[in-house]
Design an enzyme around this catalytic site. Sequence first.
Site, mmCIF file in Angstrom:
data_model
loop_
_atom_site.group_PDB
_atom_site.id
_atom_site.type_symbol
_atom_site.label_atom_id
_atom_site.label_comp_id
_atom_site.label_asym_id
_atom_site.label_seq_id
_atom_site.Cartn_x
_atom_site.Cartn_y
_atom_site.Cartn_z
ATOM 1 N N HIS A 179 16.763 4.670 65.151
ATOM 2 C CA HIS A 179 17.086 4.715 66.479
ATOM 3 C C HIS A 179 18.446 5.149 66.985
ATOM 4 O O HIS A 179 19.036 5.500 66.151
ATOM 5 C CB HIS A 179 16.935 3.046 67.039
ATOM 6 C CG HIS A 179 17.993 2.263 65.934
ATOM 7 N ND1 HIS A 179 17.986 1.708 64.575
ATOM 8 C CD2 HIS A 179 19.248 1.752 66.511
ATOM 9 C CE1 HIS A 179 18.715 1.145 64.280
ATOM 10 N NE2 HIS A 179 19.755 1.102 65.036
ATOM 11 N N ARG A 200 26.334 1.553 80.355
ATOM 12 C CA ARG A 200 25.672 0.654 79.477
ATOM 13 C C ARG A 200 26.334 -0.246 78.545
ATOM 14 O O ARG A 200 27.290 0.463 78.180
ATOM 15 C CB ARG A 200 24.479 1.612 79.143
ATOM 16 C CG ARG A 200 23.645 0.905 77.984
ATOM 17 C CD ARG A 200 22.252 1.604 77.719
ATOM 18 N NE ARG A 200 21.487 0.640 76.904
ATOM 19 C CZ ARG A 200 21.487 0.599 75.484
ATOM 20 N NH1 ARG A 200 22.409 1.251 75.108
ATOM 21 N NH2 ARG A 200 20.872 -0.507 74.888
HETATM 22 O O1 AKG Z 1 23.291 0.565 72.031
HETATM 23 C C1 AKG Z 1 21.940 -0.046 71.551
HETATM 24 O O2 AKG Z 1 21.297 -0.108 72.315
HETATM 25 C C2 AKG Z 1 21.928 0.010 70.138
HETATM 26 C C3 AKG Z 1 23.114 -0.040 69.317
HETATM 27 C C4 AKG Z 1 22.908 0.211 67.787
HETATM 28 O O3 AKG Z 1 21.820 0.664 67.202
HETATM 29 C C5 AKG Z 1 23.859 -0.378 66.981
HETATM 30 O O4 AKG Z 1 25.033 -0.905 67.165
HETATM 31 O O5 AKG Z 1 23.540 -0.412 65.611
HETATM 32 FE FE FE2 Z 2 21.772 0.397 64.892
#
Ligand code: AKG
Ligand code: FE2
Length: 374
Positions: free
Chosen positions: A290, A300
């Site tokens: 991701h 955000r």
């Molecule tokens: O900001 C996000 O939605 C994802 C954050 C993320 O993947 C993480 O902190 O591991």
């Molecule tokens: Fe993550």
Amino acid sequence: MGSNIKITEVFKSHPVHIPIHKNLDFDSLHELPDSYDWIQPDSFPSSSLSNNHLSDSIPLIDLSLPNAPQLIGNAFRTWGAFQVINHGVPISLLHSIESSANSLFSLPPPHKLKAARPSDGISGYGLVRISSFFPKRMWSEGFTIVGSPLEHFRKLWPHDYTRYCDIVEEYDREMKSLCGRLMWVALGELGITREDVNWAGPNGDFKTSNAATQLNSYPVCPDPDRAMGLGAHTDTSLLTIVYQNNTRGLQVLREGNRWVTVEPVPGALVVQVGDLLHILTNGLYPSPVHQAVVNRTRKRLSVAYVFGPPESAEISPLKKLLGPTQPPLYRTVTWTEYLRKKAEHFNNALSSVRLCAPLTGLLDVNDHSQVKVG
Ligand SMILES: O=C(O)CCC(=O)C(=O)O
Ligand SMILES: [Fe+2]
Ligand SMILES: C=C1C[C@]23C[C@H]1CC[C@H]2[C@@]12CCC[C@@](C)(C(=O)O1)[C@H]2[C@@H]3C(=O)O
């Protein structure tokens, strides 16, 4: 094997040396500096820009419904992720952690640096730890909490740090309990019972488990199409629970070839499989790659609760999931050992503990060496 090294000590041998002092004053940047320009010819198209099929999004599951367990099993098998509502975590707590994070990231840059994460430490303010694996800077700032945030919070808010500590503590309690519940549901769908997981504690409450709470801030960006909020990765956790504010940005890699946006749903939490659950389930629940993208108009915020096993737990594919045609695909690791692998090999950490190639000959959607990250 079986090293009982505290999570907080894990990066002593893997310090990250990226100077942050001049890098993290986003408000002063009205054009994208070259050091933040990620444009590369071979990146996957973002599905929010291409023809996005309506069905092409991670499932939204109501945890209060009787068929929630099957839906969770299916979601983890196919996506390694889902969103959950009616999860039992008070919405007021989600708003409190969100406004704490907002207040933290709104402090003047020199003030935030009073709580900077040491280069060989785990907790504090700064660039996300995986930054060193990317040639360009990410358009984000983070604050990592492992254990008590008291010392850092005292520096940030000398007068009302206890209020912020209380919120983080309650967040930790609620998230830990939700993670425990989701672990048993997800494992139950594979026929795993409490006797099969000896490190979950006598009541199966994961009381001695470890976790990191990662606050992420993605300021508005003058050139979002060329920038990246948080580069493509998997988490090392068993489970990660992400709370995102009402702004899009989180994307999950689908079938190794397209990015699918996780639409913000008020009050919902995003649940993702981490590498250790991938290993524990012998790949039946894959840890999804991701990333987080940024935008021009709205800042955000996200809070990731990265939930893992106790230091002493040796994680290996569960015996019940193995058989003549299901050999163990990964060797035994502790979270500490695996965090070190991640610090060395980043997105190839999972392959680095792999024992044998998949029998099917199919493309392993979670073979992270396939993912071009930079
Ligand atoms: O900001 C996000 O939605 C994802 C954050 C993320 O993947 C993480 O902190 O591991
Ligand atoms: Fe993550
Ligand atoms: C206990 C953990 C788990 C960490 C490292 C350490 C503290 C912070 C966690 C995160 C949070 C943000 C993404 C990630 C990839 C990162 O860079 O820092 C995570 C990483 C991991 O999942 O490995």
